[in-house]
Design a protein around this motif. Sequence first.
Motif, PDB file in Angstrom:
ATOM      1  N   THR A 121      13.280  57.268  29.233  1.00  0.00           N
ATOM      2  CA  THR A 121      14.093  56.857  28.083  1.00  0.00           C
ATOM      3  C   THR A 121      15.560  56.700  28.465  1.00  0.00           C
ATOM      4  O   THR A 121      16.257  55.822  27.933  1.00  0.00           O
ATOM      5  CB  THR A 121      13.965  57.888  26.945  1.00  0.00           C
ATOM      6  OG1 THR A 121      14.228  59.204  27.470  1.00  0.00           O
ATOM      7  CG2 THR A 121      12.578  57.864  26.335  1.00  0.00           C
ATOM      8  N   LEU A 122      16.035  57.531  29.387  1.00  0.00           N
ATOM      9  CA  LEU A 122      17.419  57.422  29.845  1.00  0.00           C
ATOM     10  C   LEU A 122      17.619  56.133  30.624  1.00  0.00           C
ATOM     11  O   LEU A 122      18.614  55.416  30.438  1.00  0.00           O
ATOM     12  CB  LEU A 122      17.781  58.634  30.705  1.00  0.00           C
ATOM     13  CG  LEU A 122      19.199  58.700  31.268  1.00  0.00           C
ATOM     14  CD1 LEU A 122      20.243  58.603  30.162  1.00  0.00           C
ATOM     15  CD2 LEU A 122      19.399  59.999  32.058  1.00  0.00           C
TER      16      LEU A 122
ATOM     17  N   SER B 118      19.556  50.449  30.761  1.00  0.00           N
ATOM     18  CA  SER B 118      19.227  49.028  30.855  1.00  0.00           C
ATOM     19  C   SER B 118      19.722  48.256  29.634  1.00  0.00           C
ATOM     20  O   SER B 118      20.287  47.165  29.753  1.00  0.00           O
ATOM     21  CB  SER B 118      17.711  48.863  31.001  1.00  0.00           C
ATOM     22  OG  SER B 118      17.347  47.497  30.990  1.00  0.00           O
ATOM     23  N   GLU B 119      19.532  48.842  28.458  1.00  0.00           N
ATOM     24  CA  GLU B 119      19.931  48.168  27.218  1.00  0.00           C
ATOM     25  C   GLU B 119      21.440  48.105  27.057  1.00  0.00           C
ATOM     26  O   GLU B 119      21.979  47.142  26.503  1.00  0.00           O
ATOM     27  CB  GLU B 119      19.320  48.906  26.021  1.00  0.00           C
ATOM     28  CG  GLU B 119      17.812  48.789  25.937  1.00  0.00           C
ATOM     29  CD  GLU B 119      17.215  49.732  24.901  1.00  0.00           C
ATOM     30  OE1 GLU B 119      18.008  50.373  24.175  1.00  0.00           O
ATOM     31  OE2 GLU B 119      15.975  49.826  24.822  1.00  0.00           O
ATOM     32  N   LEU B 120      22.128  49.138  27.557  1.00  0.00           N
ATOM     33  CA  LEU B 120      23.575  49.228  27.342  1.00  0.00           C
ATOM     34  C   LEU B 120      24.392  48.366  28.309  1.00  0.00           C
ATOM     35  O   LEU B 120      25.560  48.095  28.064  1.00  0.00           O
ATOM     36  CB  LEU B 120      24.020  50.689  27.462  1.00  0.00           C
ATOM     37  CG  LEU B 120      23.544  51.628  26.343  1.00  0.00           C
ATOM     38  CD1 LEU B 120      23.756  53.082  26.742  1.00  0.00           C
ATOM     39  CD2 LEU B 120      24.288  51.316  25.042  1.00  0.00           C
TER      40      LEU B 120
ATOM     41  N   ASP C 123      15.871  53.435  30.254  1.00  0.00           N
ATOM     42  CA  ASP C 123      15.777  52.332  29.298  1.00  0.00           C
ATOM     43  C   ASP C 123      17.095  52.141  28.546  1.00  0.00           C
ATOM     44  O   ASP C 123      17.530  51.007  28.305  1.00  0.00           O
ATOM     45  CB  ASP C 123      14.643  52.592  28.306  1.00  0.00           C
ATOM     46  CG  ASP C 123      13.266  52.521  28.973  1.00  0.00           C
ATOM     47  OD1 ASP C 123      13.191  52.004  30.102  1.00  0.00           O
ATOM     48  OD2 ASP C 123      12.298  53.004  28.362  1.00  0.00           O
ATOM     49  N   GLU C 124      17.731  53.236  28.182  1.00  0.00           N
ATOM     50  CA  GLU C 124      19.034  53.137  27.512  1.00  0.00           C
ATOM     51  C   GLU C 124      20.078  52.511  28.427  1.00  0.00           C
ATOM     52  O   GLU C 124      20.874  51.670  28.003  1.00  0.00           O
ATOM     53  CB  GLU C 124      19.504  54.522  27.057  1.00  0.00           C
ATOM     54  CG  GLU C 124      18.895  54.999  25.763  1.00  0.00           C
ATOM     55  CD  GLU C 124      19.666  56.169  25.191  1.00  0.00           C
ATOM     56  OE1 GLU C 124      20.682  55.933  24.494  1.00  0.00           O
ATOM     57  OE2 GLU C 124      19.257  57.318  25.442  1.00  0.00           O
TER      58      GLU C 124
ATOM     59  N   ASP D  88      16.734  66.382  31.341  1.00  0.00           N
ATOM     60  CA  ASP D  88      16.950  64.935  31.256  1.00  0.00           C
ATOM     61  C   ASP D  88      17.078  64.330  32.651  1.00  0.00           C
ATOM     62  O   ASP D  88      16.730  63.169  32.873  1.00  0.00           O
ATOM     63  CB  ASP D  88      18.227  64.633  30.458  1.00  0.00           C
ATOM     64  CG  ASP D  88      18.135  65.173  29.045  1.00  0.00           C
ATOM     65  OD1 ASP D  88      17.287  64.683  28.287  1.00  0.00           O
ATOM     66  OD2 ASP D  88      18.893  66.108  28.717  1.00  0.00           O
TER      67      ASP D  88
ATOM     68  N   LYS E 297      27.879  54.240  26.269  1.00  0.00           N
ATOM     69  CA  LYS E 297      27.605  54.493  24.851  1.00  0.00           C
ATOM     70  C   LYS E 297      28.881  54.554  24.011  1.00  0.00           C
ATOM     71  O   LYS E 297      28.819  54.749  22.791  1.00  0.00           O
ATOM     72  CB  LYS E 297      26.828  55.818  24.703  1.00  0.00           C
ATOM     73  CG  LYS E 297      25.377  55.716  25.134  1.00  0.00           C
ATOM     74  CD  LYS E 297      24.659  57.043  25.005  1.00  0.00           C
ATOM     75  CE  LYS E 297      24.385  57.426  23.563  1.00  0.00           C
ATOM     76  NZ  LYS E 297      23.329  56.581  22.940  1.00  0.00           N
TER      77      LYS E 297
ATOM     78  N   TYR F 106      26.656  56.895  31.742  1.00  0.00           N
ATOM     79  CA  TYR F 106      25.825  56.750  30.540  1.00  0.00           C
ATOM     80  C   TYR F 106      26.665  56.920  29.276  1.00  0.00           C
ATOM     81  O   TYR F 106      26.613  56.093  28.352  1.00  0.00           O
ATOM     82  CB  TYR F 106      24.703  57.792  30.591  1.00  0.00           C
ATOM     83  CG  TYR F 106      23.951  57.984  29.300  1.00  0.00           C
ATOM     84  CD1 TYR F 106      23.000  57.058  28.872  1.00  0.00           C
ATOM     85  CD2 TYR F 106      24.175  59.113  28.506  1.00  0.00           C
ATOM     86  CE1 TYR F 106      22.300  57.235  27.682  1.00  0.00           C
ATOM     87  CE2 TYR F 106      23.477  59.304  27.319  1.00  0.00           C
ATOM     88  CZ  TYR F 106      22.542  58.364  26.908  1.00  0.00           C
ATOM     89  OH  TYR F 106      21.854  58.543  25.737  1.00  0.00           O
ATOM     90  N   TRP F 107      27.465  57.993  29.234  1.00  0.00           N
ATOM     91  CA  TRP F 107      28.272  58.229  28.026  1.00  0.00           C
ATOM     92  C   TRP F 107      29.354  57.163  27.867  1.00  0.00           C
ATOM     93  O   TRP F 107      29.690  56.774  26.743  1.00  0.00           O
ATOM     94  CB  TRP F 107      28.894  59.623  28.071  1.00  0.00           C
ATOM     95  CG  TRP F 107      27.887  60.714  27.886  1.00  0.00           C
ATOM     96  CD1 TRP F 107      27.548  61.694  28.775  1.00  0.00           C
ATOM     97  CD2 TRP F 107      27.070  60.933  26.736  1.00  0.00           C
ATOM     98  NE1 TRP F 107      26.569  62.500  28.253  1.00  0.00           N
ATOM     99  CE2 TRP F 107      26.254  62.063  26.993  1.00  0.00           C
ATOM    100  CE3 TRP F 107      26.936  60.285  25.500  1.00  0.00           C
ATOM    101  CZ2 TRP F 107      25.333  62.547  26.079  1.00  0.00           C
ATOM    102  CZ3 TRP F 107      26.008  60.769  24.587  1.00  0.00           C
ATOM    103  CH2 TRP F 107      25.223  61.883  24.868  1.00  0.00           C
TER     104      TRP F 107
END
Length: 462
Positions: free
Chosen positions: A306-307, A312-314, A309-310, A283, A142, A138-139
């Motif tokens: 929300t995690l 998925s978007e990233l 979804d992020e 989380d 980002k 995840y990080w």
Amino acid sequence: MSNITENVSTEQLKELDRKHFLHPTTAIKQHQENGPTLIIEEGEGIYLTDINGNKYIDGMSSLWNVNVGHGREELAEVAKEQMKKLAFSSCFQGMSHEPVIRLAKKLSTLTPGDLNVSFFTSGGSESNDTAFKLVRHYWKLKGETKRTKIIALKRGYHGITVGATSATGIEQFQNMATAQAPDFIHATTRFKTDCELGDRTDSDFAGSVRGVIESEGADTVAAVILEPIQGAGGMFIPPDGYLQAIRDLCDEYGILMITDEVICGFGRTGKMFGVDNWNVVPDVMTVAKGITSAYSQLGAVIIRETLRDELSELSDGMFFHGFTYSGHPVACAVALKNIEIIEREDLVSNAKQMEAVLKKGFEYLEEKYPFVTKTRAIGLLAAFELYKDRENEIPFDPSLAVAPKLVQECLKRGLVVRPVIFEGSNTIVMAPPLTTTKEQVEEMIQIFDDSLSAIEKSICEK
């Protein structure tokens, strides 16, 4: 139906075990010399029966996991029916099946907050390794590539795969590994809420989670992981406010919070999940054990919507992580039926009611025996400690092996419990099935009483 012992004597089975089975978490030399401690043949309710017909109370739910008790035929039946219909189907490449869909939805109704998305594994170690991999991924997506560090607590237990062992804050497990996975750091100051809230005057501040974050740099920390109640490390219950302080600390620095509910989940603490005792929403939540009451191998990593979804978007690419048995249809079917039993029989409430019975029994033991202290219970998760001088917290000499001796005395009297002797402690931990009755708790207390009496003279003279 053929019996496993057909044409094989008890002694032959013991010898075959000694020669051919490398036991998990067992002293290899001792096993080679003595063979298996017990060979269990049957389970019914809270009881186990060995191959010689001796009956025992399963005071540990085997490995903190047989939450609904042994011998549940409806769990066997649902497994049989699912095997007949669809024994296995991969969940890779977007493939799915009804049991995994229904289980993922059911979990979303049980977990706090928006922990609504599940990734399935085969057990707790896989769940925690997946959580570490997921938060670091995840990080990375980002663009915060320095965020790789995982902070865990001293005496926390998170499993035995490489990553999970590295997160485990128990020296004996870490020593088993030739090398630790990088970027795992242990906060050595446990449960000091003031430190986590920012009190730097405490002499132990540097060892707190906040102290570690400030020392390492928040921009290098991916996540903090902790058990709501530490289990295998000695059954330690945090003070009120501590988990919320960790939640607030993670929010302050933008760090993800992971709670390891492998032991605490599915009613063990008198709430559906351990964090529910303090109304905290992490989380990421890892589960296993009680999700199927050990009738099938299953674990899960449950993340906030929300995690997901992020993520998925990233990333538009493949999520390159999955186990062969992720979302195994038989295990998912068993989990659904297991959760149905927990809810139908109101076992979460029963665990809470039995907590009071346990505490009363422990008070009696503490009053009777001057070396029994620090009794504690939350739901059907409990412990007490043994000290040579409890007022001054002077421990027994480790050579006396006081806790293991007491466990052996309990075993002689038909009760299976567990010693924790890390760092010179003499702790007895227990976690009987959630079906345990008041009369059965009282029977366990009586066995403790008889066993403590049996060792009292020998240990108090030392």
